[in-house]
Design a protein around this motif. Structure first.
Motif, PDB file in Angstrom:
ATOM      1  N   GLN A 117      26.570 -53.801  38.795  1.00 27.12           N
ATOM      2  CA  GLN A 117      26.924 -55.197  38.582  1.00 27.12           C
ATOM      3  C   GLN A 117      27.942 -55.678  39.609  1.00 27.12           C
ATOM      4  OE1 GLN A 117      25.428 -57.268  36.463  1.00 27.12           O
ATOM      5  NE2 GLN A 117      24.067 -55.531  36.015  1.00 27.12           N
ATOM      6  N   THR A 156      22.237 -58.212  28.236  1.00 22.75           N
ATOM      7  CA  THR A 156      20.995 -57.723  28.853  1.00 22.75           C
ATOM      8  C   THR A 156      19.772 -58.378  28.228  1.00 22.75           C
ATOM      9  OG1 THR A 156      21.039 -55.844  27.315  1.00 22.75           O
ATOM     10  CG2 THR A 156      22.016 -55.520  29.492  1.00 22.75           C
ATOM     11  N   ARG A 170      27.495 -61.400  35.428  1.00 17.12           N
ATOM     12  CA  ARG A 170      28.101 -60.302  36.199  1.00 17.12           C
ATOM     13  C   ARG A 170      29.518 -59.994  35.731  1.00 17.12           C
ATOM     14  NH1 ARG A 170      23.173 -58.966  37.363  1.00 17.12           N
ATOM     15  NH2 ARG A 170      22.107 -60.431  38.768  1.00 17.12           N
ATOM     16  N   GLN A 205      19.023 -52.214  32.993  1.00 18.30           N
ATOM     17  CA  GLN A 205      20.320 -52.080  32.322  1.00 18.30           C
ATOM     18  C   GLN A 205      20.150 -51.908  30.820  1.00 18.30           C
ATOM     19  OE1 GLN A 205      23.271 -54.961  33.502  1.00 18.30           O
ATOM     20  NE2 GLN A 205      24.345 -54.787  31.582  1.00 18.30           N
ATOM     21  N   THR A 212      29.688 -58.618  32.198  1.00 24.18           N
ATOM     22  CA  THR A 212      29.142 -57.257  32.168  1.00 24.18           C
ATOM     23  C   THR A 212      30.131 -56.260  32.750  1.00 24.18           C
ATOM     24  OG1 THR A 212      26.900 -58.147  32.396  1.00 24.18           O
ATOM     25  CG2 THR A 212      27.213 -55.825  32.881  1.00 24.18           C
ATOM     26  N   THR A 253      27.146 -65.536  37.964  1.00 27.19           N
ATOM     27  CA  THR A 253      28.288 -64.610  38.089  1.00 27.19           C
ATOM     28  C   THR A 253      29.195 -64.692  36.873  1.00 27.19           C
ATOM     29  OG1 THR A 253      28.212 -64.819  40.485  1.00 27.19           O
ATOM     30  CG2 THR A 253      30.260 -64.007  39.524  1.00 27.19           C
TER      31      THR A 253
END
Length: 734
Positions: A334, A137, A83, A145, A86, A79
Motif C-alpha cells: 500500500q 478491501t 491507501r 489483499q 489501509t 489515497t
C-alpha cells in the motif's frame, strides 16, 4: 478591378475616415474599416465584445484546471479513502499484535493481572483494525489483499486460541508444571507418610522411661522431622521458582536430615517393636521419596518444565511472526501504491498549472489590447468629464461638460449638466446633516461608555456574589461531610474506648493468674520456660499496661478531634445562635494543628492565647468559623514563608461593655504585607499565590461575612514586623 467590387458602405467609410489612396493594399483598407466600425459601436457593444472574449478564455482556463484537478482529486480521494487508512490500520494492527505478544509474555513471566488486561485491550483494538481492513478491501474490491487478510484472520483465530490456552496453563500449576504435578500427586502422599511414621516413633519414645539415651534419641527424631520439613519447603520453593538458591537450601537440609537419620540408625538397638516397624516403613518411604526427587529435578530442568512457555516459544511466536509478515507485506504494497498515486496526482497538478499559465498569458495579452482600445474610446472621454467634475468640486458650479458623442458617454455628459444645478444645494444640506450627525454620535458614544462602566461594575458584583455563593456552598458541603464522618467515626471509637477498660481489667486478671501459676509450678517445665523466654514475659508484663494506656489516650484524642469537627461544621446552626467564640477558635486551631508542627522547611509555630472574658455572641457560627479558619491559615502561610527562627501566632479576644462589641485579633510576627498591595487584599480574585494554589476569595468572603454580622474587618501591618487582622462584631444582631 477589386475597387469595382467594394460595397458603397466600405467605400464611403474608407474615403471619409481613412483617406483613400489607390496604392493602399486591400487588407490595410479592411483593417481600417474594422477599427472604424468598432469605434462607432456603443459602450455596451464594446464591453460585450471585449468581455465576451475574456469569458471564453476564462472558461478555457477553468476547464483545463477542472480536468487537471479532477484527475488529481481522484488520486487524492483514493489515497485518503484507501491507501492511508489501509497503511494506518495495518501499522496499528502490527503495533497491537506486538503489544498482545508483549503482554502475553509479561503475564507468563509475572502472572500480574494488568498484563492480562493490557492483552485484552490490545486484542480488542487488533480485531477492530482487522475488521476495518476487511471492510476497506471489500469496498474497493481488492482481491489479493482480501486473500491476505483472510489468511491473516485464519492464523489469528488459531493464535488467539493458543493464547487463551496459555492463560489457562498459567493459572493451573498442575497442568502447567509437570514437576509440581509429580510433587502434588505422588510426593505429598510420601511426605505425609514419612511425617506420620516419625510422629509415631516420637509418641512411642515419649512413653519410655526418661534417660540420657532416650532423650538423645528423642532429639534425633525431632531433628529429623525439622530438617525433613525444611527440606520439603525448599523443594517446593525450587519447583515453583526454579531458583538454584532453593536447591542449595534443599541440599543443606538434606545433609542435616541424613545426619539425623544416621543417628537413628545408630540407636536402633533400643527401638521398641512398634518403633522398629515405623523405622522400616520410614526407610522404605525415604527411598521412594529420593527416587521421586530425582524425577522432579529432571522435570524442572526439562525444556517443557513450563508448558505455557514451551507453547509460547514453539507455536505462539511463530504464528505471530507470520501475522507480522503478512501485515508488513500489506503495508509495503500500500505504501508503494500510495507513492505512485501521489506522484501521478503531482504530475496532473503540474500539467494543469502549466496549461493554465499558457492560457493565462494569452488572456493577459488580449486584456491589454482590449484595455488599450477601451481606454482610447471610453476612458479618455470619461477622464475629461472627470476634470469637469473636479472643477465643480472645487466650487465652480458654472462649468459645463462638453457632449462629444451620442453614445452613453455623451448621454452621461448631458445628464451631468442637468445635475450640476442641484449640487450646491445638496452639498449644503449634506454639510448640515454631517454636523448634526457628529453631535448625535458624540452623545451616543458618551451614553454607551457610561453604560459599559455600569455593566462592568454590575458584572464584578455578580462575579463576587457568585464566588461567595460557591464558597458558601463548598463550606456547607464540607460541613455536611465533616459532620457525617465525625458521626461515623464516633460510634466505633466510643465502642473501642468503652471496651478498653474491660480489656485492662482482663489483662490485669490474666497477669495475676500467670503469677499464681509461676508460684505454684516453680521451677516451670522446660517447654513453658522456653516459651516464656521466647516471648519475653517480663517485658510483656511491663509493656501491656502501657499499651492499654496509650490506646485509651488515642481514643480520647480521637473523641476530642471528632467533637471539634462536629463543633466546627455547625451543621445544626444554619440560623443565628448564641455561641461561645472561644470554642470556635479552639476548634479552628485543632483543625490546623498539623500545620503548626515543625517540618523540614519551617520550625514549629508557637500559639499564644490571650482570651478575655467574653459573653456568648449571636451569630452564624459556621460562617464565623470560616472567617477564623481563613485568617489563621493565612497567618500560618505568612509565618512559613517568612522563615523566622521563632514564629508566633497570637490570638486575642476582648469585650467592650460600653459599645457591646466583641474584638478578635489574629496576629503573626512574619514579614508583613507588601505596602504595594495593601489596598488590594480585600479585592475579589486578588491573590499573590501561584496559579492553581489560590483564587483570592478568602479575605473577600471573610470581609463580606463580617459585614453581614454588622461588624468590621481591618488589618494593621508593618513591613518586616508582622500583621494583625482585627474583627469587631456586636454581641447581639438585633
Amino acid at each position: 478591378m477589386l475597387w469595382n467590387f467594394k460595397p458603397n458602405f466600405f467605400r464611403t467609410l474608407y474615403r471619409k475616415y481613412s483617406g483613400y489612396n489607390s496604392n493602399d493594399h486591400l487588407s490595410s483598407f479592411t483593417l481600417r474599416c474594422f477599427l472604424v466600425s468598432l469605434k462607432n459601436l456603443s459602450i455596451k457593444q464594446k464591453l460585450n465584445a471585449g468581455f465576451g472574449a475574456l469569458v471564453v478564455l476564462t472558461f478555457s482556463i477553468v476547464g483545463f484546471n477542472y480536468l487537471s484537478s479532477t484527475q488529481a482529486r481522484i488520486s487524492i480521494k483514493q489515497t485518503e479513502s484507501l491507501r492511508v487508512p489501509t497503511v494506518v490500520n495495518s501499522a496499528n494492527a502490527q503495533a497491537n499484535l506486538l503489544k498482545m505478544l508483549s503482554s502475553l509474555h509479561g503475564y507468563l513471566a509475572t502472572g500480574r493481572s494488568e498484563f492480562r488486561d493490557d492483552y485484552q485491550a490490545a486484542r480488542h483494538e487488533f480485531e477492530k483494525d482487522l475488521i476495518q481492513l476487511l471492510a476497506l478491501t471489500e469496498r474497493w474490491n481488492l482481491t489479493d489483499q482480501y486473500q491476505q487478510l483472510q489468511e491473516l484472520n485464519q492464523i489469528y483465530q488459531d493464535w488467539s486460541g493458543l493464547a487463551e490456552r496459555m492463560f489457562i496453563l498459567k493459572d493451573n500449576m498442575l497442568l502447567n508444571q509437570p514437576a509440581w504435578r509429580l510433587y502434588q500427586q505422588q510426593g505429598q502422599l510420601m511426605i505425609d507418610s514419612i511425617l506420620q511414621e516419625i510422629n509415631r516413633m516420637q509418641d512411642e519414645e515419649k512413653k519410655q522411661s526418661p534417660s540420657t539415651i532416650h532423650q538423645d534419641l528423642l532429639i534425633s527424631m525431632s531433628e529429623f522431622e525439622n530438617s525433613f520439613t525444611l527440606m520439603v519447603a525448599a523443594l517446593q520453593a525450587y519447583i515453583t521458582t526454579t531458583n538454584s538458591t532453593f536447591r542449595y537450601q534443599y541440599s543443606a537440609q538434606k545433609r542435616k536430615n541424613q545426619a539425623a537419620w544416621e543417628s537413628l540408625e545408630f540407636n536402633q538397638y533400643i527401638f521398641t517393636d512398634n518403633q522398629w516397624q515405623s523405622f522400616e516403613n520410614l526407610a522404605e518411604d525415604l527411598d521412594q521419596f529420593d527416587f521421586l526427587k530425582q524425577q522432579i529435578f529432571s522435570a524442572v530442568k526439562d525444556e517443557r518444565s513450563r508448558e505455557d512457555l514451551y507453547l509460547f516459544q514453539t507455536e505462539v511466536e511463530p504464528l505471530a511472526n507470520e501475522m507480522l509478515d503478512l501485515l508488513n507485506e500489506i503495508v509495503t504494497e500500500q505504501q508503494g501504491l500510495l507513492t505512485a498515486e501521489l506522484r501521478a496526482g503531482h504530475y496532473n497538478l503540474i500539467s494543469g498549472q502549466w496549461t493554465a499559465l499558457a492560457v493565462g498569458i494569452i488572456t493577459l495579452i488580449l486584456a491589454i489590447v482590449m484595455a488599450s482600445f477601451l481606454r482610447r474610446t471610453i476612458a479618455f472621454p470619461i477622464q475629461r468629464l472627470t476634470n469637469v467634475t473636479t472643477r465643480i468640486m472645487e466650487g465652480n458650479f458654472e462649468v459645463k461638460a462638453t457632449v462629444e458623442s451620442q453614445d452613453e458617454v455623451g448621454s452621461l455628459a448631458s445628464t451631468f449638466n442637468q445635475m450640476t444645478a442641484y449640487l450646491k444645494k445638496s452639498r449644503e444640506e449634506l454639510e448640515h446633516y454631517n454636523t448634526t450627525l457628529e453631535n448625535r454620535v458624540q452623545q451616543r458614544t458618551q451614553e454607551i461608555q457610561e453604560k459599559n462602566i455600569e455593566l462592568e461594575s454590575t458584572l464584578n458584583q455578580l462575579k463576587a456574589t457568585q464566588a461567595q455563593l460557591i464558597q458558601t456552598e463548598k463550606m456547607s458541603s464540607l460541613g455536611q461531610l465533616v459532620g457525617g464522618v465525625a458521626h461515623e467515626i464516633n460510634n466505633p471509637v466510643n465502642f473501642i474506648h468503652a471496651n478498653i477498660y474491660h480489656l485492662n481489667q482482663y489483662a490485669f486478671d490474666l497477669l495475676e493468674l500467670l503469677q499464681l501459676y509461676q508460684r505454684e509450678f516453680n521451677p516451670l517445665p522446660s517447654e513453658i520456660q522456653e516459651k516464656t523466654e521466647e516471648i519475653d514475659l517480663n517485658f510483656v508484663k511491663e509493656d501491656l499496661p502501657r499499651l492499654i494506656r496509650s490506646m485509651q489516650t488515642g481514643t480520647q484524642r480521637i473523641s476530642q478531634i471528632v467533637s471539634s469537627l462536629r463543633s466546627f461544621s455547625r451543621l445544626d446552626e444554619a440560623e443565628m445562635k448564641w455561641v461561645d467564640l472561644h470554642t470556635g477558635l479552639d476548634n479552628t486551631l485543632m483543625m490546623v494543628e498539623g500545620k503548626l508542627k515543625a517540618s523540614a522547611k519551617s520550625p514549629e509555630i508557637k500559639v499564644i492565647k490571650e482570651y478575655g472574658e467574653l459573653p456568648e455572641v449571636e451569630c452564624y457560627a459556621g460562617q464565623l468559623n470560616q472567617v477564623f479558619l481563613s485568617l489563621i491559615a493565612n497567618a500560618i502561610e505568612a509565618l512559613n514563608e517568612s522563615q523566622i527562627p521563632q514564629p508566633t501566632l497570637t490570638i486575642r479576644t476582648q469585650y467592650f461593655a460600653e459599645s457591646s462589641h466583641i474584638q478578635v485579633q489574629v496576629q503573626d510576627n512574619g514579614k508583613g504585607i507588601d505596602p504595594t498591595i495593601q489596598d488590594k487584599i480585600f479585592d475579589p480574585f486578588f491573590t499573590t499565590k501561584p496559579v492553581g494554589q489560590g483564587v483570592g476569595l478568602g479575605l473577600s468572603i471573610s470581609y463580606s461575612i463580617i459585614e453581614k454580622h454588622q461588624g468590621h474587618l481591618q488589618y494593621f501591618s508593618e513591613w518586616g514586623k508582622g500583621t494583625t487582622f482585627q474583627i469587631e462584631i456586636p454581641v447581639s444582631q438585633t
